[in-house]
Motif scaffolding. Structure first.
Motif, PDB file in Angstrom:
ATOM      1  N   LYS A   8      82.768 -26.056  18.220  1.00 12.98           N
ATOM      2  CA  LYS A   8      84.025 -26.263  17.505  1.00 12.98           C
ATOM      3  C   LYS A   8      84.943 -27.250  18.222  1.00 12.98           C
ATOM      4  CE  LYS A   8      84.054 -21.611  15.446  1.00 12.98           C
ATOM      5  NZ  LYS A   8      82.754 -21.183  16.000  1.00 12.98           N
ATOM      6  N   SER A   9      84.760 -27.401  19.531  1.00  7.69           N
ATOM      7  CA  SER A   9      85.540 -28.350  20.325  1.00  7.69           C
ATOM      8  C   SER A   9      84.718 -28.725  21.552  1.00  7.69           C
ATOM      9  CB  SER A   9      86.886 -27.742  20.717  1.00  7.69           C
ATOM     10  OG  SER A   9      86.718 -26.746  21.709  1.00  7.69           O
ATOM     11  N   PRO A  10      85.130 -29.732  22.336  1.00  5.38           N
ATOM     12  CA  PRO A  10      84.305 -30.192  23.463  1.00  5.38           C
ATOM     13  C   PRO A  10      83.934 -29.118  24.473  1.00  5.38           C
ATOM     14  CG  PRO A  10      85.925 -31.858  22.952  1.00  5.38           C
ATOM     15  CD  PRO A  10      86.259 -30.666  22.084  1.00  5.38           C
ATOM     16  N   LYS A  11      84.781 -28.120  24.697  1.00  9.78           N
ATOM     17  CA  LYS A  11      84.416 -27.090  25.682  1.00  9.78           C
ATOM     18  C   LYS A  11      83.156 -26.348  25.272  1.00  9.78           C
ATOM     19  CE  LYS A  11      87.390 -23.305  23.971  1.00  9.78           C
ATOM     20  NZ  LYS A  11      88.048 -24.065  22.859  1.00  9.78           N
ATOM     21  N   ASP A  12      82.858 -26.360  23.963  1.00 10.14           N
ATOM     22  CA  ASP A  12      81.654 -25.689  23.475  1.00 10.14           C
ATOM     23  C   ASP A  12      80.384 -26.478  23.778  1.00 10.14           C
ATOM     24  OD1 ASP A  12      83.231 -23.624  22.370  1.00 10.14           O
ATOM     25  OD2 ASP A  12      83.565 -24.802  20.551  1.00 10.14           O
ATOM     26  N   LEU A  13      80.540 -27.687  24.318  1.00  9.10           N
ATOM     27  CA  LEU A  13      79.375 -28.490  24.704  1.00  9.10           C
ATOM     28  C   LEU A  13      78.808 -28.050  26.055  1.00  9.10           C
ATOM     29  CD1 LEU A  13      80.688 -32.039  23.678  1.00  9.10           C
ATOM     30  CD2 LEU A  13      79.308 -30.458  22.327  1.00  9.10           C
ATOM     31  N   ASP A  14      79.567 -27.235  26.786  1.00  3.56           N
ATOM     32  CA  ASP A  14      79.071 -26.686  28.052  1.00  3.56           C
ATOM     33  C   ASP A  14      77.747 -25.967  27.835  1.00  3.56           C
ATOM     34  OD1 ASP A  14      80.402 -27.192  30.432  1.00  3.56           O
ATOM     35  OD2 ASP A  14      81.934 -25.677  30.101  1.00  3.56           O
ATOM     36  N   GLY A  15      76.768 -26.319  28.641  1.00  7.33           N
ATOM     37  CA  GLY A  15      75.472 -25.667  28.561  1.00  7.33           C
ATOM     38  C   GLY A  15      74.598 -26.144  27.425  1.00  7.33           C
ATOM     39  N   LYS A  16      75.097 -27.066  26.613  1.00  2.44           N
ATOM     40  CA  LYS A  16      74.332 -27.599  25.489  1.00  2.44           C
ATOM     41  C   LYS A  16      73.564 -28.839  25.933  1.00  2.44           C
ATOM     42  CE  LYS A  16      75.951 -24.645  22.412  1.00  2.44           C
ATOM     43  NZ  LYS A  16      76.913 -23.885  23.227  1.00  2.44           N
TER      44      LYS A  16
ATOM     45  N   LEU B 212      76.015 -31.654  14.788  1.00 10.64           N
ATOM     46  CA  LEU B 212      75.834 -31.466  13.348  1.00 10.64           C
ATOM     47  C   LEU B 212      76.857 -30.448  12.850  1.00 10.64           C
ATOM     48  CD1 LEU B 212      71.940 -31.265  13.022  1.00 10.64           C
ATOM     49  CD2 LEU B 212      73.419 -33.255  12.661  1.00 10.64           C
ATOM     50  N   ALA B 213      77.445 -30.684  11.699  1.00  4.22           N
ATOM     51  CA  ALA B 213      78.426 -29.759  11.151  1.00  4.22           C
ATOM     52  C   ALA B 213      77.825 -28.376  10.921  1.00  4.22           C
ATOM     53  CB  ALA B 213      78.984 -30.320   9.841  1.00  4.22           C
ATOM     54  N   SER B 214      76.520 -28.366  10.744  1.00  5.32           N
ATOM     55  CA  SER B 214      75.826 -27.082  10.523  1.00  5.32           C
ATOM     56  C   SER B 214      75.735 -26.241  11.796  1.00  5.32           C
ATOM     57  CB  SER B 214      74.423 -27.336   9.980  1.00  5.32           C
ATOM     58  OG  SER B 214      73.680 -28.145  10.878  1.00  5.32           O
ATOM     59  N   ASN B 215      75.995 -26.853  12.947  1.00  2.00           N
ATOM     60  CA  ASN B 215      75.956 -26.132  14.226  1.00  2.00           C
ATOM     61  C   ASN B 215      77.324 -25.492  14.464  1.00  2.00           C
ATOM     62  OD1 ASN B 215      75.747 -25.209  16.843  1.00  2.00           O
ATOM     63  ND2 ASN B 215      74.795 -27.076  17.640  1.00  2.00           N
ATOM     64  N   THR B 216      77.513 -24.296  13.968  1.00  2.64           N
ATOM     65  CA  THR B 216      78.826 -23.643  13.987  1.00  2.64           C
ATOM     66  C   THR B 216      79.233 -23.154  15.378  1.00  2.64           C
ATOM     67  OG1 THR B 216      77.781 -21.542  13.350  1.00  2.64           O
ATOM     68  CG2 THR B 216      78.651 -22.951  11.580  1.00  2.64           C
ATOM     69  N   GLU B 217      78.328 -23.214  16.357  1.00  5.09           N
ATOM     70  CA  GLU B 217      78.670 -22.804  17.719  1.00  5.09           C
ATOM     71  C   GLU B 217      79.598 -23.816  18.390  1.00  5.09           C
ATOM     72  OE1 GLU B 217      75.218 -22.176  20.045  1.00  5.09           O
ATOM     73  OE2 GLU B 217      74.550 -20.402  18.941  1.00  5.09           O
TER      74      GLU B 217
END
Length: 363
Positions: free
Chosen positions: A145-153, A138-143
């Motif tokens: 920003k790129s695929p590396k931020d999907l780690d642990g999600k 979701l665009a509202s999820n500002t954490e």
């Protein structure tokens, strides 16, 4: 053979769920039993040959060329009476393999996957020539920003090893570890994300991407080619069985070339084609402006090929691409995603040239 969804993301979100429910209420099993397969050599009262085409999910712009071909009389001109039926519970690939449907929408990735499991099916026309998958938060999820931020999600998934391999590659390509949690998305990935049960999921730019742009929620998305996933995972097209190809190649030629004309018309006349889909699939409750926008995304993005090259004859719409699909097959094989009918890992890599053919296309 275990069922594998033709659509990597389930495509049952939002406005489409009602269409699936309606199809079930209409009693698909009875419909299939009544219409049977072309192998029965059935003919309708007007002398046309009865043929069954099975959807792979609810009606959408991936199927639009078949609806156009029926509406415009291209099938009739070819001597065919085509019945478009809802997808069977076991999947379109199973239905074609078992003879419950003559043709269906699928993709070369699934054709290869089912072939590994023992199915005797081939793709005879590839409509989509490049990936349309988007992996989004979701665009509202500002954490994120790129695929590396999907780690642990948490990934809203439909349980596919294929999707896991794709997400892992994208994260690692972007500098992450490729580790994530998973939750079953159910029938609506938008809802799963909005509820907070998951942080990201898979969609298609040509459909759910349009839905998000027009109706929300807004998404922040990443595409596979930008983050190290090779080839074309979304080689969407039309399949039939090896048996039908062997026993009635003329039928395959007629159906493929009439469908080809339908997709060519839709590519050149996206607004009119959108009207036709809305009219011919009333139970789907599709909104005309939404379908038009989807078609324009397809045309503008050249998802079915370069329109100028199609017009000049340099490229034939519907051509199966053995190069980009093989790159994706090799990627999946390296990730050990292929399994046999018992769920055991298979190390043999499917070959695109063995699961598709261009011999029935019109030039």
């Amino acid at each position: 053979m275990t069922n594998r969804r033709t659509n990597r993301f389930g495509r049952l979100s939002g406005m489409l769920r009602k269409a699936v429910a309606v199809a079930a209420a209409l009693g698909l099993a009875g419909t299939l039993a009544a219409c049977g397969s072309s192998n029965d050599a059935d003919s309708s009262a007007n002398g046309l040959k009865k043929v069954t085409f099975m959807l792979s999910w609810a009606p959408d712009t991936n199927h639009i060329g078949v609806y156009v071909a029926k509406n415009k009389g291209y099938f009739k001109d070819a001597g065919l009476d085509v019945d478009i039926v809802a997808v069977a519970q076991a999947g379109a690939e199973q239905a074609v393999n078992n003879g419950a449907a003559d043709f269906a929408l699928s993709n070369m990735t699934n054709t290869a996957d089912y072939s590994v499991k023992g199915a005797k099916i081939k793709q005879v026309m590839q409509v989509q020539q490049k990936p349309s998958a988007i992996w989004c938060a979701l665009a509202s999820n500002t954490e994120i920003k790129s695929p590396k931020d999907l780690d642990g999600k948490t990934f809203a998934t439909f349980g596919s090893n294929e999707s896991d391999a794709v997400v892992r590659r994208m994260i690692q390509f972007d500098g992450g570890k490729g580790e994530f949690d998973k939750v079953t998305a159910g029938t609506n990935t938008f809802q799963t994300l909005s509820s907070g049960k998951a942080d990201f999921g898979g969609f298609y730019a040509t459909w759910e991407g349009v839905q998000a742009d027009m109706y929300g929620p807004k998404l922040n998305c990443f595409t596979e080619p930008d983050y190290g996933v090779p080839g074309n995972a979304d080689s969407i097209g039309i399949i039939t069985s090896d048996k039908t190809i062997k026993n009635d190649p003329e039928l395959v030629k007629k159906f493929v070339q009439a469908s080809q004309k339908g997709y060519e018309y839709a590519y050149s006349n996206p607004d009119d084609a959108a009207k036709i889909l809305v009219k011919e699939a009333p139970d789907a409750n599709l909104k005309e402006d939404f379908v038009k926008k989807s078609m324009h995304v397809i045309v503008d993005g050249q998802y079915w090929g370069d329109p100028a090259k199609i017009k000049s004859g340099e490229f034939v719409l519907g051509t199966n691409d053995f190069v980009e699909t093989q790159k994706y097959f090799d990627f999946l094989s390296e990730a050990h995603t292929y399994t046999d009918s018992k769920g055991n890992t298979v190390d043999t890599t499917p070959q695109a040239k063995d699961v598709a053919t261009n011999e029935f296309l019109g030039k």
